[in-house]
Design an enzyme around this catalytic site. Structure first.
Site, short mmCIF file in Angstrom:
data_model
loop_
_atom_site.label_atom_id
_atom_site.label_comp_id
_atom_site.label_asym_id
_atom_site.label_seq_id
_atom_site.Cartn_x
_atom_site.Cartn_y
_atom_site.Cartn_z
N ARG A 70 0.86 -1.18 0.00
CA ARG A 70 0.00 0.00 0.00
C ARG A 70 0.90 1.23 0.00
NH1 ARG A 70 -3.19 -2.03 5.10
NH2 ARG A 70 -1.08 -2.82 5.36
N ASP A 95 2.34 5.01 -0.30
CA ASP A 95 1.88 6.31 0.18
C ASP A 95 1.61 7.27 -0.97
OD1 ASP A 95 2.01 5.97 2.99
OD2 ASP A 95 4.20 6.07 2.87
N ARG A 143 11.90 4.98 3.02
CA ARG A 143 12.15 6.44 3.00
C ARG A 143 12.95 6.88 4.23
NH1 ARG A 143 6.31 8.80 2.22
NH2 ARG A 143 7.42 10.75 2.64
#
Lengths: 248, 248
Positions: free
Chosen positions: A50, A52, A198
């Protein structure tokens, strides 16, 4: 109901992310609306990851149960025709077994993170790379990245909103390489915590500028505290590359 | 007045082309307005090539005479700051001699044409490639392309609006190579006729699908008639890559 496995490319910029949300358009919604126009009733897509808001996909894998049978090539063409002008493209759709689940059957996910390291901001790749005006030492980043490879408690690289049961994950590969004006970080694991890639990239960038050593990165990992690690790198540099399944 | 040489990257999509026109924003106008805000008076940019609407640049070369002296790095930074959010980035700006002319001193121009050959339309590279849903035989295209290399009358690949004095040009290199899902055509010459690269690519695509042989391409060249050659390939796949000058 036949189950289909799909491989999907998308530009994450105009979406709130993969998952349906009240605050804007999602990739899932775009696909479900296209499929509903083909099948005449609501359907539900499930993805390997999923992503972002702003995160792209070169080869997201999803599955969907459809109330009607379509030839494999025809399903991809029909979805693509209904998806336009949304920047989502179905690269492959094939009939698969009922035991295939894009999320739960997945044994490996691969991400790419692109950092453009040059003085001038990107004109052609705006929204497709993290623009880092200062140069980065990719070799130092790669060497330090090996500290993170393996079975660890990744709490220092986990978003507060993360819903995973445990912060312990096995990172199979984390590689950093220079590619002309860009630095590419590739990450491979069975699964990742929310924002893990990230957050790792944000810390690796501190190594790349010389502010952090590999020992600093190790200390950040061992602190098991998000505040001990570097900032979260922007969503726009991240690409979901591929998902691997047992049968492959 | 000091003369500056600049290397510029731009996304051609939102522009009517390099050159100022009444019907919309141009790259030249974006740069001139940015420079005017820095210098306080109108200035004029000259480019190595006047790209069409939708054509991109990875490394367009231009020159400009400015009424004031700025350190080289500072000029690029200042132009970039004023250019935003236009998708134009000055990669390099340096003081150059008065005899340097981006257009007239140029001894070689290099273009890249990107064709995406796959069933699904592009999501991430929309507007950056020519989407060709049918596969193309890059080896056949490369072999046929050699027919066009050399000193020829290129009337068959010349736009009706072309302002060049003569249709005779020397094409130094025309190469076709497969690059994963894409076919890349690179072209190199001192100068090109209007639409020459796009018109050559349009004919090469006919070779790639098997509709034309290398002999058909030769016949089209020898006809010296635009109607004898293939269609013009779309602007969005074309990139001005670089310009070479005598001193380099």
């Amino acid at each position: 109901m036949p189950r289909y496995k799909l491989v999907i490319e998308y530009d994450g910029a105009p979406f709130v992310g993969w998952q349906r949300q009240d605050n804007g358009p999602s990739v899932q919604q775009a696909l479900e609306e296209a499929a509903e126009r083909i099948c005449g009733e609501p359907v539900r897509f499930h993805a390997a990851g999923r992503t972002d808001s702003g995160v792209h996909a070169l080869g997201m894998v999803a599955h969907v149960d459809l109330p009607k049978t379509l030839p494999d090539g025809k399903l991809a063409d029909a979805l693509n025709a209904h998806l336009r002008p949304a920047p989502v493209a179905v690269l492959m759709a094939e009939d698969t077994g009922e035991d295939f689940h894009a999320r739960f059957s997945c044994i490996e996910r691969r991400y790419l993170y692109r950092i453009l390291t040059r003085r001038a901001d990107p004109a052609l790749d705006r929204g497709r790379v993290w623009w880092h005006a200062r140069s980065l030492d990719a070799d130092a980043m790669h060497a330090a990245a090996q500290v993170l490879v393996g079975h660890h408690d990744f709490s220092s690289f986990r978003a507060a909103e993360c819903q995973a049961d445990s912060p312990v994950k096995t990172l199979d590969d984390l590689s950093v390489a220079r590619c002309a004006e860009e630095v590419h970080v590739t990450a491979r694991a069975r699964s990742f915590l929310h924002h893990q890639v990230r957050n790792m990239v944000g810390s690796l960038a501190l190594v790349g500028t010389g502010k952090w050593s590999a020992a600093d990165l190790r200390a950040a990992l061992e602190a098991r505290d998000r505040a001990a690690a570097g900032p979260t790198a922007p969503a726009c540099g991240l690409y979901f590359v591929s998902a691997r399944y047992g049968e492959e």
